[in-house]
Design a protein around this motif. Sequence first.
Motif, PDB file in Angstrom:
ATOM      1  N   ARG A   1       0.818   4.551   0.753  1.00 17.48           N
ATOM      2  CA  ARG A   1       1.250   3.156   0.800  1.00 17.48           C
ATOM      3  C   ARG A   1       1.385   2.677   2.236  1.00 17.48           C
ATOM      4  O   ARG A   1       1.322   1.491   2.524  1.00 17.48           O
ATOM      5  N   ILE A   2       1.626   3.626   3.135  1.00 19.41           N
ATOM      6  CA  ILE A   2       1.881   3.270   4.529  1.00 19.41           C
ATOM      7  C   ILE A   2       0.638   3.484   5.395  1.00 19.41           C
ATOM      8  O   ILE A   2       0.271   2.626   6.178  1.00 19.41           O
TER       9      ILE A   2
ATOM     10  N   GLN B   1       3.013   8.468  -1.779  1.00 18.55           N
ATOM     11  CA  GLN B   1       4.060   7.813  -0.982  1.00 18.55           C
ATOM     12  C   GLN B   1       3.536   7.467   0.410  1.00 18.55           C
ATOM     13  O   GLN B   1       3.723   6.343   0.902  1.00 18.55           O
TER      14      GLN B   1
ATOM     15  N   ASP C   1      10.914   4.250  -0.396  1.00 13.97           N
ATOM     16  CA  ASP C   1      11.543   2.919  -0.442  1.00 13.97           C
ATOM     17  C   ASP C   1      10.703   1.861   0.267  1.00 13.97           C
ATOM     18  O   ASP C   1      11.163   0.731   0.438  1.00 13.97           O
ATOM     19  N   TYR C   2       9.523   2.229   0.697  1.00 17.45           N
ATOM     20  CA  TYR C   2       8.763   1.397   1.630  1.00 17.45           C
ATOM     21  C   TYR C   2       8.631  -0.069   1.212  1.00 17.45           C
ATOM     22  O   TYR C   2       8.812  -0.974   2.028  1.00 17.45           O
ATOM     23  N   ASN C   3       8.347  -0.312  -0.058  1.00 21.14           N
ATOM     24  CA  ASN C   3       8.157  -1.695  -0.522  1.00 21.14           C
ATOM     25  C   ASN C   3       9.408  -2.551  -0.386  1.00 21.14           C
ATOM     26  O   ASN C   3       9.312  -3.776  -0.429  1.00 21.14           O
TER      27      ASN C   3
ATOM     28  N   ALA D   1       9.468   6.405   2.943  1.00 22.93           N
ATOM     29  CA  ALA D   1       8.172   6.228   2.284  1.00 22.93           C
ATOM     30  C   ALA D   1       8.358   5.805   0.826  1.00 22.93           C
ATOM     31  O   ALA D   1       7.649   4.928   0.340  1.00 22.93           O
TER      32      ALA D   1
ATOM     33  N   GLN E   1       7.227   0.809  -8.210  1.00 27.49           N
ATOM     34  CA  GLN E   1       6.995  -0.042  -7.043  1.00 27.49           C
ATOM     35  C   GLN E   1       8.213  -0.137  -6.140  1.00 27.49           C
ATOM     36  O   GLN E   1       8.084  -0.186  -4.916  1.00 27.49           O
ATOM     37  N   LEU E   2       9.399  -0.178  -6.735  1.00 25.47           N
ATOM     38  CA  LEU E   2      10.619  -0.428  -5.963  1.00 25.47           C
ATOM     39  C   LEU E   2      11.649   0.687  -6.054  1.00 25.47           C
ATOM     40  O   LEU E   2      12.477   0.830  -5.156  1.00 25.47           O
TER      41      LEU E   2
END
Lengths: 190, 190
Positions: free
Chosen positions: B170-171, B167, A109-111, A107, B22-23
């Motif tokens: 985002r998904i 977290q 690291d999702y991007n 989650a 973001q990363l």
Amino acid sequence: MSEKQPDTRSAILSIARDLMRQLGYNAFSYADIARKLDMKNAAIHYHYPAKADLLADVIETYISEYRQLEKQLAGSNLDSCQKLQQFIGKYAQLIGQNSICIIGSVASDYNTLPESVKAKVAGLISLVTGMVEHTLQEGREEGVFRFRETPRVRALLIMTNLAAGVQLARITGKADFVAIEQAIVDQLIQ
Amino acid sequence: MSEKQPDTRSAILSIARDLMRQLGYNAFSYADIARKLDMKNAAIHYHYPAKADLLADVIETYISEYRQLEKQLAGSNLDSCQKLQQFIGKYAQLIGQNSICIIGSVASDYNTLPESVKAKVAGLISLVTGMVEHTLQEGREEGVFRFRETPRVRALLIMTNLAAGVQLARITGKADFVAIEQAIVDQLIQ
DNA sequence: TCATACACTTACTTATCGGTAAGTAAGCAA
DNA sequence: TTGCTTACTTACCGATAAGTAAGTGTATGA
């Protein structure tokens, strides 16, 4: 350290799973795995051509393990509280291993994950959320649990407590996670 | 720490902060920053010789911002619930930006962070935890909040809800975070 | 006006990344 | 025995990572 491996592929998978939880997807390399197996980089590519393939197998393995746990719990005579504690126990195990949970790892690291595995990640999360949700609903119907939110929202609250709890515990210490663990159950059976 | 350099240094810092959320630390590079500023790689090294220096400044900036927020809230006439909601609001902002919070970012990457910044990370977490804890205690004394746990444990529960909440969001989507947000407050003012 | 400090660029280094091509030893099947 | 497969190794690829040394243009202050 390690003798002759009967099954290299599963050894790779097992190491990848550990590295995913200890370092995250972007922070481990095929070289890390090869070193642990005393093999060459290319041997890992033989079994998993691309890193995305390896990640996909890690996720799929978690999915099938959770499905298995789901069936195992459904076929058991444990009450809902014991089922939940079994789930929480899986997180508690991570603490001594300097690891976070796979869901928290992917989650955060999702991007940066390969597009091809993002759907599988979403599937894993929805599977686990559903399991917790179901256990909560069941426990409420049995009169074991008491809570105001919908089972789904309560499941989200518990999962976020656990996922970020193990993340924080690596920094602030095990005691914080134990307190969180305790509080989750206490809130439910109050 | 920060000199009077014109804009570039703070522009680098601002971009680094975004990329961190973001990363994550391992997934952005000096080249990413240079590209956004239409400069060369080496220009970033001029301002921050090593990546660890840049990360340190990101963390320190968050620390001083949170200290500032702490003072600002202390000097305000907001009640504890409003103070908490101000804090929660900072997390809600992240949702539209495809970002997670800095604490979740560094916590999940913790094992891979330069040793020199790990202590600063622990300091940031302890600062923020302390702020939430204090607000909760204050709110309880005012009769605004009601909860069974110690303020510290309740603070941990809320922080983990928020950190992992962004977290997951985002998904699984924004709605899940909104539900978490709502539940946190509802539980306290029940 | 001249020196100098600043904020860069140019041009590089070393190391590692994920990934590939070609070769090979061992085992197995016909 | 031959032919094919498995499970690797050797040797490489281009790309990118963090990082550095040296040079350049420009503004500023003595």
